[in-house]
Each structure stands twice: as structure tokens, then as C-alpha cells.
Scaffold this motif. Structure first.
Motif, PDB file in Angstrom:
ATOM      1  N   VAL A 164       0.825  -1.205   0.000  1.00  0.00           N
ATOM      2  CA  VAL A 164       0.000   0.000   0.000  1.00  0.00           C
ATOM      3  C   VAL A 164       0.861   1.257   0.000  1.00  0.00           C
ATOM      4  N   ALA A 165       0.602   2.118  -0.959  1.00  0.00           N
ATOM      5  CA  ALA A 165       1.137   3.479  -0.937  1.00  0.00           C
ATOM      6  C   ALA A 165      -0.103   4.339  -0.718  1.00  0.00           C
ATOM      7  N   ILE A 166      -0.555   4.388   0.510  1.00  0.00           N
ATOM      8  CA  ILE A 166      -1.883   4.857   0.867  1.00  0.00           C
ATOM      9  C   ILE A 166      -2.205   6.258   0.363  1.00  0.00           C
ATOM     10  N   PRO A 184      -8.817   7.289  -6.029  1.00  0.00           N
ATOM     11  CA  PRO A 184      -8.649   8.754  -6.061  1.00  0.00           C
ATOM     12  C   PRO A 184      -9.209   9.390  -4.778  1.00  0.00           C
ATOM     13  N   TRP A 185      -8.438   9.308  -3.697  1.00  0.00           N
ATOM     14  CA  TRP A 185      -8.915   9.755  -2.386  1.00  0.00           C
ATOM     15  C   TRP A 185      -9.496  11.162  -2.418  1.00  0.00           C
ATOM     16  N   SER A 203     -16.442  11.535  -7.135  1.00  0.00           N
ATOM     17  CA  SER A 203     -16.641  11.923  -8.533  1.00  0.00           C
ATOM     18  C   SER A 203     -15.751  11.176  -9.526  1.00  0.00           C
ATOM     19  N   ARG A 204     -14.783  10.404  -9.052  1.00  0.00           N
ATOM     20  CA  ARG A 204     -13.887   9.656  -9.932  1.00  0.00           C
ATOM     21  C   ARG A 204     -13.982   8.182  -9.590  1.00  0.00           C
ATOM     22  N   PRO A 205     -13.776   7.313 -10.565  1.00  0.00           N
ATOM     23  CA  PRO A 205     -13.892   5.877 -10.295  1.00  0.00           C
ATOM     24  C   PRO A 205     -12.666   5.302  -9.582  1.00  0.00           C
TER      25      PRO A 205
END
Length: 102
Positions: A28-30, A80-81, A86-88
Motif C-alpha cells: 500500500v502506498a496509501i 482517487p482519495w 466523482s472519480r472511479p
């Protein structure tokens, strides 16, 4: 802590279809939104149960085979945190190996 939370979400979604989903397979690169899983084995019983359930719901889409074995080399999720509503979330799988029989 974030890694544990992500692992719990993955367990509740794709976890029912793969074995060995654990912190060892998770990279994970959170903050960048990059989540990678390596060397996942398909849970053939769960996959075949889902295929059968779907065949009952839509007989014209029934698969004429049974999954015997399968694995993924890598599964990657791009989250896309900053724009999660609004983004998948993008799910990519590579190195898929599936052995089936009629």
C-alpha cells in the motif's frame, strides 16, 4: 492502521473469491492511492458457486465449464482519495491463470 482498514474492505469484497489475502500480499502506498496485491490464488469453490448462482438467475448466460484452479500475479487498485465521490476506483488484474474443465 490504514493497511488494516484497507485489508478489511478487500476481505469483504474480493476476499470471498481469493485465498491468501493478507498483509503479506498487500502493498500500500496509501496517500498516492495505489494498492497492490501479489500472488493471489482463486477460491475455486467460491468462484464456481457464483457462476452457478448467476446461471440460475440468467440461464442464457450460464458458463459451460468449472474452474479447477486459478491465480493472479498482481491486482492493483487506484483510489482517487481526493475525488472519491466523482472519480472511479480502478481495478486492474494482471497475470491471470485459470484452468477450467467442461
Amino acid at each position: 492502521m490504514a493497511k488494516k482498514a484497507i485489508l478489511e474492505v478487500l476481505e469483504s469484497t474480493i476476499g470471498k473469491y481469493v485465498h491468501n489475502l493478507d498483509s503479506e500480499s498487500l502493498n500500500v502506498a496509501i496517500w498516492s492511492g495505489k494498492i497492490e496485491l501479489h500472488s493471489l490464488q482463486l477460491d475455486t469453490h467460491a468462484v464456481n458457486s457464483e457462476l452457478l448462482r448467476r446461471a440460475v438467475d440468467a440461464p442464457n448466460l450460464a458458463c459451460p465449464f468449472k474452474v479447477i484452479e486459478g491465480s493472479f500475479d498482481k491486482v492493483q487498485l487506484d483510489v482517487p482519495w481526493a475525488r472519491l465521490t466523482s472519480r472511479p476506483v480502478v481495478f486492474r488484474a494482471s497475470g491471470l491463470y485459470v484452468f477450467v474443465e467442461p
